[in-house]
Design an enzyme around this catalytic site. Structure first.
Site, PDB file in Angstrom:
ATOM      1  N   GLN A  18      14.073   5.257   4.261  1.00 58.65           N
ATOM      2  CA  GLN A  18      13.921   4.993   5.693  1.00 58.65           C
ATOM      3  C   GLN A  18      15.140   5.392   6.525  1.00 58.65           C
ATOM      4  OE1 GLN A  18      12.260   0.903   4.592  1.00 58.65           O
ATOM      5  NE2 GLN A  18      11.288   1.247   6.554  1.00 58.65           N
ATOM      6  N   HIS A 109      12.174   0.727  -3.752  1.00 57.78           N
ATOM      7  CA  HIS A 109      11.703   0.322  -2.426  1.00 57.78           C
ATOM      8  C   HIS A 109      10.627   1.319  -1.982  1.00 57.78           C
ATOM      9  CE1 HIS A 109      12.739  -2.017   1.405  1.00 57.78           C
ATOM     10  NE2 HIS A 109      11.746  -1.207   1.750  1.00 57.78           N
ATOM     11  N   ASN A 153      10.995  -4.052  -4.474  1.00 56.15           N
ATOM     12  CA  ASN A 153      10.752  -4.564  -3.136  1.00 56.15           C
ATOM     13  C   ASN A 153       9.254  -4.705  -2.883  1.00 56.15           C
ATOM     14  OD1 ASN A 153      11.623  -5.126  -0.277  1.00 56.15           O
ATOM     15  ND2 ASN A 153      10.165  -3.460   0.040  1.00 56.15           N
ATOM     16  N   GLU A 154       8.831  -5.871  -2.447  1.00 55.22           N
ATOM     17  CA  GLU A 154       7.462  -6.145  -1.993  1.00 55.22           C
ATOM     18  C   GLU A 154       6.391  -5.531  -2.899  1.00 55.22           C
ATOM     19  OE1 GLU A 154       7.201  -5.027   2.137  1.00 55.22           O
ATOM     20  OE2 GLU A 154       8.696  -6.497   2.731  1.00 55.22           O
TER      21      GLU A 154
HETATM   22  O1  IFM Z   1      10.150  -1.357   6.997  1.00 55.49           O
HETATM   23  C1  IFM Z   1       9.584  -2.295   6.152  1.00 55.49           C
HETATM   24  C2  IFM Z   1      10.367  -2.380   4.855  1.00 55.49           C
HETATM   25  O2  IFM Z   1      10.434  -1.156   4.211  1.00 55.49           O
HETATM   26  C3  IFM Z   1       9.724  -3.388   3.925  1.00 55.49           C
HETATM   27  N1  IFM Z   1       9.478  -4.633   4.579  1.00 55.49           N
HETATM   28  C4  IFM Z   1       8.840  -4.625   5.861  1.00 55.49           C
HETATM   29  C5  IFM Z   1       9.568  -3.665   6.789  1.00 55.49           C
HETATM   30  C6  IFM Z   1       8.898  -3.668   8.177  1.00 55.49           C
HETATM   31  O3  IFM Z   1       7.559  -3.307   8.075  1.00 55.49           O
END
Ligand code: IFM
Length: 410
Positions: A18, A109, A153-154
């Protein structure tokens, strides 16, 4: 006046794809070209500008920073590890340390090396060994400089967006594949957790702190109707708790497979079930909520963070807020968002939840995946043409909390 502990970690988070720019060996980059999305390209040019960005973070009194390592840089071809890129990330970590900022390193991520995705990605059982090899390679070199790691991540967001809703690469809509991905992500975390602890021990280093970053949503039943309460309960079990429980209970007995839980919290879902059906149970929401929203239309609901923290207390693990943030062009709303969420975190701490840190998402305005560069989450604005950084007022207000550990006024 609200006071946080002296050793509390304060800072912001980013992820490699990002912000860095130039991640051409990743599956996302290849997919963007085919799917005609807004391309990430140079992102925020953070790969070159990281020292300047960390100077800004330091000037804002951050004492912690979460970032991710791009697997496709470290291992651009299967089994070929790049010493040059490893050195880059070591420099990044040392640059943080030099500024008195604790690095919190994420290993996965959302993005994967293109070779990994092209040969089946996370659906394949061998993904676990592949991820493990990458984690071990990094840990052996970085262990001396890193205490906090986030393996994945997530996981639930990744598998639902990529394998159920199909809006992220590889754009699958398959429950069996999603189930395989979940299984492999959970095994990957557990095996990495154990292997990394072993490496620290072998090197005679203190114990690392390893966790995942779990996206949690406050599922709130509309008008407290029974069907909505039932749906909220179900979504909470599957979406918020499912992955954590899976990791904590491999086999019959509960096991310690995490040293802390990373919590990524943004919003609530006000649930109104319209019909009984699998799709409805998973996605129905009240179409007409009056609450304040971010620029992507997500409800702002700070009390939900208190509720989920109180629920996570049962795992008896420290919790770090690894993401919490708002995309908006109204910077005063950003500060209110931070303020209200910090109040709720503090309330949960008073209620017995051990919270060790707060990392705002994000340090910089960045690339918001399939939504492109439109949503602005950053404490620091980034001009899309010149890449000039501008510190926002909300960042300065947050800096006062980071500096003093005290949350004053509104
Ligand atoms: O930008 C994302 C991030 O990569 C992961 N968590 C949520 C953020 C906002 O949507």
């Amino acid at each position: 006046m609200i006071k946080f502990p002296r050793d509390f970690l304060w800072g912001a988070a980013t992820s490699a794809y990002q912000v860095e720019g130039g991640n051409f060996n990743s599956d996302w980059c290849r997919w963007e070209k085919e799917a005609v999305k807004e391309e990430c390209g140079a992102a925020c040019r953070h790969y070159e500008l990281y020292k300047k960005d960390f100077d800004l973070a330091k000037s804002l009194h951050h004492n912690a920073h979460r970032f991710s390592i791009e697997w496709s840089r470290i291992e651009p071809k299967e089994g070929r590890f790049s010493r040059k890129e490893l050195k880059h990330y070591l420099d990044v970590i040392l640059a943080l340390r030099k500024r008195g900022i604790e690095p919190i390193v994420t290993l996965h991520h959302f993005t994967n090396p293109a070779w990994f995705a092209e040969s089946g990605g996370w659906v394949e059982a061998r993904s676990v060994d592949r991820f493990l090899r990458y984690c071990e390679f990094l840990t052996r070199v970085l262990a001396r400089h890193v205490r906090y790691w986030i393996t994945i991540n997530e996981p639930t967001i990744y598998l639902s967006h990529a394998y159920i809703i199909g809006v992220w690469p590889p754009q699958e809509k398959s429950y069996p594949k999603a189930a395989a991905v979940e299984e492999n992500l959970a095994s990957a975390h557990i095996r990495a957790y154990r292997a990394m602890h072993k490496i620290y021990k072998g090197l005679g280093l203190g114990e690392p702190c390893i966790g995942i970053a779990q996206n949690v949503i406050a599922f709130v039943p509309y008008k407290r109707k029974l069907k909505n309460r039932f749906t909220a309960f179900l979504r909470d079990r599957v979406f918020n708790l499912g992955f954590i429980e899976r990791i904590m209970r491999q086999g019959i007995l509960p096991q310690k497979n995490m040293d802390f839980i990373g919590v990524n919290y943004y919003s609530r879902q006000l649930i109104e079930l319209k019909e009984f059906g699998l799709g409805n149970l998973a996605t129905d929401v009240c179409d007409n909520t009056r609450s304040e929203k971010n620029s992507l239309g997500w409800d702002i609901y700070p009390k939900g963070l208190y509720d989920v923290l109180m629920e996570l207390k049962k795992f008896k693990l420290p919790i770090m807020i690894t993401e919490n943030g708002i995309c908006t062009s109204r910077d005063n709303l950003r500060w209110k968002y931070i303020y209200d969420h910090l109040k709720n975190i503090h309330r949960a701490m008073k209620g017995g939840v051990s919270v060790t840190g707060y990392l705002y998402w994000s340090l910089l305005d960045n690339f918001e995946w399939d939504k492109g560069f439109g949503p602005r989450f950053g404490l620091i604005g980034v001009d899309r043409k010149t890449y000039k950084r501008t510190v926002k007022r909300s960042a300065r207000k947050f800096a006062q909390v980071c500096k003093t550990g005290i949350l004053k006024g509104g």
